[in-house]
Design a protein around this motif. Structure first.
Motif, PDB file in Angstrom:
ATOM      1  N   MET A  14       0.989  -1.159  -0.021  1.00  9.36           N
ATOM      2  CA  MET A  14       0.007   0.122   0.075  1.00  9.36           C
ATOM      3  C   MET A  14       1.003   1.265  -0.067  1.00  9.36           C
ATOM      4  O   MET A  14       0.490   2.356  -0.555  1.00  9.36           O
ATOM      5  N   ASN A  15       1.995   1.178   0.723  1.00  5.88           N
ATOM      6  CA  ASN A  15       3.084   2.145   0.805  1.00  5.88           C
ATOM      7  C   ASN A  15       3.411   2.315  -0.743  1.00  5.88           C
ATOM      8  O   ASN A  15       3.736   3.566  -0.984  1.00  5.88           O
ATOM      9  N   GLU A  16       3.914   1.357  -1.192  1.00  7.27           N
ATOM     10  CA  GLU A  16       4.593   1.484  -2.603  1.00  7.27           C
ATOM     11  C   GLU A  16       3.661   1.987  -3.370  1.00  7.27           C
ATOM     12  O   GLU A  16       3.829   2.935  -4.336  1.00  7.27           O
ATOM     13  N   HIS A  17       2.362   1.561  -3.362  1.00  5.85           N
ATOM     14  CA  HIS A  17       1.496   2.067  -4.310  1.00  5.85           C
ATOM     15  C   HIS A  17       1.211   3.791  -3.903  1.00  5.85           C
ATOM     16  O   HIS A  17       1.253   4.634  -5.159  1.00  5.85           O
ATOM     17  N   ASP A  18       1.289   3.944  -2.693  1.00  2.00           N
ATOM     18  CA  ASP A  18       1.196   5.648  -2.268  1.00  2.00           C
ATOM     19  C   ASP A  18       2.535   6.253  -3.359  1.00  2.00           C
ATOM     20  O   ASP A  18       2.207   7.337  -3.646  1.00  2.00           O
ATOM     21  N   SER A  19       3.636   5.784  -3.189  1.00  2.00           N
ATOM     22  CA  SER A  19       4.786   6.206  -3.713  1.00  2.00           C
ATOM     23  C   SER A  19       4.576   6.380  -5.234  1.00  2.00           C
ATOM     24  O   SER A  19       4.849   7.403  -5.849  1.00  2.00           O
ATOM     25  N   GLU A  20       3.634   5.400  -5.726  1.00  2.00           N
ATOM     26  CA  GLU A  20       3.599   5.295  -7.363  1.00  2.00           C
ATOM     27  C   GLU A  20       2.546   6.777  -7.550  1.00  2.00           C
ATOM     28  O   GLU A  20       2.682   7.241  -8.702  1.00  2.00           O
ATOM     29  N   ILE A  21       1.840   7.007  -6.800  1.00  2.00           N
ATOM     30  CA  ILE A  21       0.785   8.042  -6.678  1.00  2.00           C
ATOM     31  C   ILE A  21       1.690   9.312  -6.892  1.00  2.00           C
ATOM     32  O   ILE A  21       1.221  10.132  -7.465  1.00  2.00           O
ATOM     33  N   LEU A  22       2.477   9.422  -5.925  1.00  2.00           N
ATOM     34  CA  LEU A  22       3.305  10.736  -5.685  1.00  2.00           C
ATOM     35  C   LEU A  22       4.153  10.740  -6.912  1.00  2.00           C
ATOM     36  O   LEU A  22       4.455  11.956  -7.585  1.00  2.00           O
ATOM     37  N   ARG A  23       4.656   9.753  -7.413  1.00  2.00           N
ATOM     38  CA  ARG A  23       5.457   9.981  -8.784  1.00  2.00           C
ATOM     39  C   ARG A  23       4.644  10.511  -9.800  1.00  2.00           C
ATOM     40  O   ARG A  23       5.242  11.222 -10.458  1.00  2.00           O
ATOM     41  N   TYR A  24       3.494  10.182  -9.850  1.00  2.00           N
ATOM     42  CA  TYR A  24       2.472  10.597 -11.079  1.00  2.00           C
ATOM     43  C   TYR A  24       2.565  12.225 -10.814  1.00  2.00           C
ATOM     44  O   TYR A  24       2.792  13.019 -11.766  1.00  2.00           O
ATOM     45  N   SER A  25       2.244  12.648  -9.670  1.00  2.00           N
ATOM     46  CA  SER A  25       1.994  14.038  -9.246  1.00  2.00           C
ATOM     47  C   SER A  25       3.274  14.860  -9.587  1.00  2.00           C
ATOM     48  O   SER A  25       3.433  15.993 -10.490  1.00  2.00           O
ATOM     49  N   LEU A  26       4.462  14.156  -9.021  1.00  2.00           N
ATOM     50  CA  LEU A  26       5.895  14.823  -9.569  1.00  2.00           C
ATOM     51  C   LEU A  26       6.182  14.911 -10.949  1.00  2.00           C
ATOM     52  O   LEU A  26       6.514  16.173 -11.530  1.00  2.00           O
ATOM     53  N   GLU A  27       5.784  13.795 -11.579  1.00  2.00           N
ATOM     54  CA  GLU A  27       6.154  13.893 -13.520  1.00  2.00           C
ATOM     55  C   GLU A  27       5.120  15.036 -13.923  1.00  2.00           C
ATOM     56  O   GLU A  27       5.371  15.402 -14.904  1.00  2.00           O
ATOM     57  N   GLU A  28       3.915  15.147 -13.314  1.00  2.00           N
ATOM     58  CA  GLU A  28       2.947  15.902 -13.814  1.00  2.00           C
ATOM     59  C   GLU A  28       3.553  17.461 -13.699  1.00  2.00           C
ATOM     60  O   GLU A  28       3.229  18.090 -14.428  1.00  2.00           O
ATOM     61  N   LEU A  29       4.348  17.708 -12.611  1.00  2.00           N
ATOM     62  CA  LEU A  29       4.822  19.179 -12.573  1.00  2.00           C
ATOM     63  C   LEU A  29       6.100  19.203 -13.099  1.00  2.00           C
ATOM     64  O   LEU A  29       6.693  20.024 -12.922  1.00  2.00           O
ATOM     65  N   GLY A  30       6.680  18.015 -13.803  1.00  2.00           N
ATOM     66  CA  GLY A  30       7.713  18.281 -14.779  1.00  2.00           C
ATOM     67  C   GLY A  30       9.099  17.673 -14.055  1.00  2.00           C
ATOM     68  O   GLY A  30       9.959  17.871 -14.870  1.00  2.00           O
ATOM     69  N   TYR A  31       9.099  16.965 -12.894  1.00  2.00           N
ATOM     70  CA  TYR A  31      10.117  16.476 -12.326  1.00  2.00           C
ATOM     71  C   TYR A  31      10.234  15.071 -13.053  1.00  2.00           C
ATOM     72  O   TYR A  31       9.392  14.329 -13.556  1.00  2.00           O
ATOM     73  N   GLN A  32      11.778  14.701 -12.938  1.00  2.00           N
ATOM     74  CA  GLN A  32      12.193  13.175 -13.437  1.00  2.00           C
ATOM     75  C   GLN A  32      12.495  12.414 -12.369  1.00  2.00           C
ATOM     76  O   GLN A  32      13.303  12.943 -11.645  1.00  2.00           O
ATOM     77  N   GLU A  33      12.321  10.947 -12.545  1.00  2.00           N
ATOM     78  CA  GLU A  33      13.103  10.249 -11.387  1.00  2.00           C
ATOM     79  C   GLU A  33      14.390  10.037 -11.462  1.00  2.00           C
ATOM     80  O   GLU A  33      15.187   9.967 -12.590  1.00  2.00           O
ATOM     81  N   THR A  34      15.027   9.844 -10.316  1.00  2.00           N
ATOM     82  CA  THR A  34      16.512   9.453 -10.274  1.00  2.00           C
ATOM     83  C   THR A  34      16.764   8.285  -9.091  1.00  2.00           C
ATOM     84  O   THR A  34      15.932   8.324  -8.305  1.00  2.00           O
ATOM     85  N   ASP A  35      17.900   7.490  -9.201  1.00  2.00           N
ATOM     86  CA  ASP A  35      18.130   6.787  -8.119  1.00  2.00           C
ATOM     87  C   ASP A  35      19.300   7.256  -7.376  1.00  2.00           C
ATOM     88  O   ASP A  35      19.734   6.696  -6.414  1.00  2.00           O
ATOM     89  N   ASN A  36      19.615   8.370  -7.514  1.00  2.00           N
ATOM     90  CA  ASN A  36      20.898   9.190  -6.948  1.00  2.00           C
ATOM     91  C   ASN A  36      20.422  10.379  -6.254  1.00  2.00           C
ATOM     92  O   ASN A  36      20.044  11.308  -6.642  1.00  2.00           O
ATOM     93  N   TYR A  37      20.652  10.264  -4.721  1.00  2.00           N
ATOM     94  CA  TYR A  37      20.400  11.278  -3.893  1.00  2.00           C
ATOM     95  C   TYR A  37      20.966  12.687  -4.279  1.00  2.00           C
ATOM     96  O   TYR A  37      20.387  13.640  -4.285  1.00  2.00           O
ATOM     97  N   GLU A  38      22.090  12.666  -4.805  1.00  2.00           N
ATOM     98  CA  GLU A  38      22.909  14.028  -5.158  1.00  2.00           C
ATOM     99  C   GLU A  38      22.395  14.567  -6.348  1.00  2.00           C
ATOM    100  O   GLU A  38      22.301  16.001  -6.324  1.00  2.00           O
TER     101      GLU A  38
END
Ligand code: SAH
Ligand code: SF4
Ligand code: F3S
Length: 436
Positions: A14-38
């Motif tokens: 359920m937590n994972e799915h919540d993260s998938e929902i947050l991803r959608y919001s972020l990409e709508e705002l034009g952000y792109q995912e990375t696996d690097n904190y820096e």
């Protein structure tokens, strides 16, 4: 260049799915995912409170970010189940001044607004709402796989098992409308999804609070009718609420996968009572027997807690007996972790070494049985929904109907397709086979 974000998820599906929902919001705002904190401008920790070690991982990560000036200008956000606790939230806000945004499990819908507000004002933003309000919301999500998806069916939990924090973090149980769920799954299938996993803390109590009342059985029957949907799975059922009409579906619905994850928690009736689980080992075994009668190939897995404060050696042996009797295909085993405000946290803890010893004995037995079960699959063929292809070694992997991981020599075009694989070799956790 687009600004980047990273999300670390610590909890359940359920937590994972919540993260998938947050991803959608972020990409709508034009952000792109990375696996690097820096590289990330936005760092999100989607937390879990189920056991102390899940919490400690979050503190560890917040700690090293705080001590490093490279991360001073990052927008660090903390959300998820830990944030539903007033004490933990306060502790994090006081101790980690680098945390800029905090929001709860019921504030996913306005995350975009929260972020925009922070970007404009630069102020720290804290948004927590207690009520489960998403029963009428259909969220968009960015799925890691195109061909499978999680679908929420209930939120919260009313069971109050004495060790568990979920009813405090996720609130009271509420169900989504059956029609909304069916519509969501239809839309997913039109988008290429072949397999869905229905999510709820106690899926068998789905629909009890709806008007008119609905049931999990009814929901599964409706979902099975969806053309081009191939596989239905779910997490988690509660033995107390499992009825025969539900078990019979394993013989009737072609899309319902032969897999039952049935948390046992303890094999001692006394401990089950202490835990407020509301079923006996007899009822549990009866479910297992019936499920196997209906489909002898069903895989049965479980969750077990070792070291509940009132557990004696005798009680623990009864857990081992149950494992012998059920012969699980897989299991998640946990050491009891006292959670704030739960009744079990007020009890005196058992000696750590005694608990570790029990835990190791259980793990050993479980692995042995799992291996023996796996051996029996050699020579059998299964339909495998291919999830990925490793071009370095040329192998593809996916899940068979029972949910087992199957690896075989494949090709990238098979990803997202269902292929037939005959099992040739196994180890405790994985099967290896060849295409037939
Ligand atoms: N709703 C699901 C599971 C929720 S949490 C259910 O009832 O089955 C997943 C698992 O974590 C539980 O099944 C339990 O085995 C384990 N768990 C929950 N609280 C725990 C605690 N305080 N200490 C150790 N394990 C715990
Ligand atoms: Fe926790 Fe029990 Fe609810 Fe599962 S059913 S989430 S273990 S309270
Ligand atoms: Fe953890 Fe919350 Fe799931 S406490 S297990 S993330 S419901």
């Amino acid at each position: 260049m687009k600004e980047k974000y990273i999300i670390k998820t610590y909890g359940c599906q359920m937590n994972e799915h919540d993260s998938e929902i947050l991803r959608y919001s972020l990409e709508e705002l034009g952000y792109q995912e990375t696996d690097n904190y820096e590289d990330a401008k936005i760092i999100i920790f989607n937390t879990c409170a189920i056991r102390e070690n899940a919490e400690n991982k979050v503190y560890g990560n917040l700690g090293w970010l705080k001590g490093n000036e490279k991360y001073d200008d990052k927008i660090i956000c903390v959300c998820g189940c830990m944030m539903q606790s007033n004490e933990i939230r306060k502790y994090i806000l006081d101790k980690y001044i680098n945390v800029k945004i905090v929001f709860g499990t019921n504030n996913l819908d306005n995350f975009k607004d929260i972020l925009k507000r922070h970007l404009i004002t630069g102020e720290r933003i804290i948004e927590i709402s207690d009520k489960n309000k998403y029963t009428n919301t259909t969220f968009n999500a960015i799925r890691p796989y195109e061909f499978k998806s999680f679908v929420n069916i209930t939120y919260g939990c009313n069971n109050f098992c004495t060790y568990c924090i979920v009813p405090y973090t996720r609130g009271r149980e509420s169900s989504r409308d059956l029609e909304d769920i069916v519509n969501e799954v239809e839309a997913l299938v039109n988008d290429g999804v072949k397999e869905i996993t229905l999510l709820g803390q106690n899926v068998n109590s789905y629909g009890k609070t709806l008007e008119p009342k609905r049931s999990f059985t009814e929901l599964l029957i409706e979902l099975n009718k969806i053309r081009n949907l191939k596989r239905i799975r779910f997490m988690t059922p509660h033995p107390r609420d499992i009825k025969n009409d539900f078990l019979e579906l394993y013989g009737k619905l072609d899309k319902l996968m032969p897999q039952l994850h049935l948390p046992l928690q303890s094999g001692s009736d006394k401990i089950l009572k202490d835990m407020n689980r509301h079923y006996s080992t007899e009822k549990y075994l009866d479910i297992v027997r019936k499920a196997r009668e209906i489909n002898p190939d069903i895989s049965i897995s479980t969750d077990i807690i070792v070291g509940y404060p009132t557990e004696t050696e005798e009680d623990f042996k009864k857990t081992l007996d149950m494992v012998h009797e059920v012969r699980y295909d897989s299991a998640f085993t946990f050491i009891f972790s006292p959670r704030p405000h739960t009744p079990a946290a007020k009890l005196e803890m058992l000696d750590e070494d005694v608990v570790k010893n029990r835990f190791n004995r259980l793990t050993e037995l479980m692995n042995e049985i799992q291996y023996e079960n796996q051996l029996k699959t050699i020579g059998k063929s299964y339909e495998v929904l291919v999830e990925s292809f490793d071009k370095e070694v040329g192998t593809a992997e996916g899940r068979n109907p029972q949910g087992r991981l199957v690896v075989f020599d494949g090709n990238p075009l098979q990803v997202g397709r269902i292929v037939e694989v005959e099992i040739e070799k196994i180890n405790t956790f994985t099967s290896f086979g060849r295409l037939v």
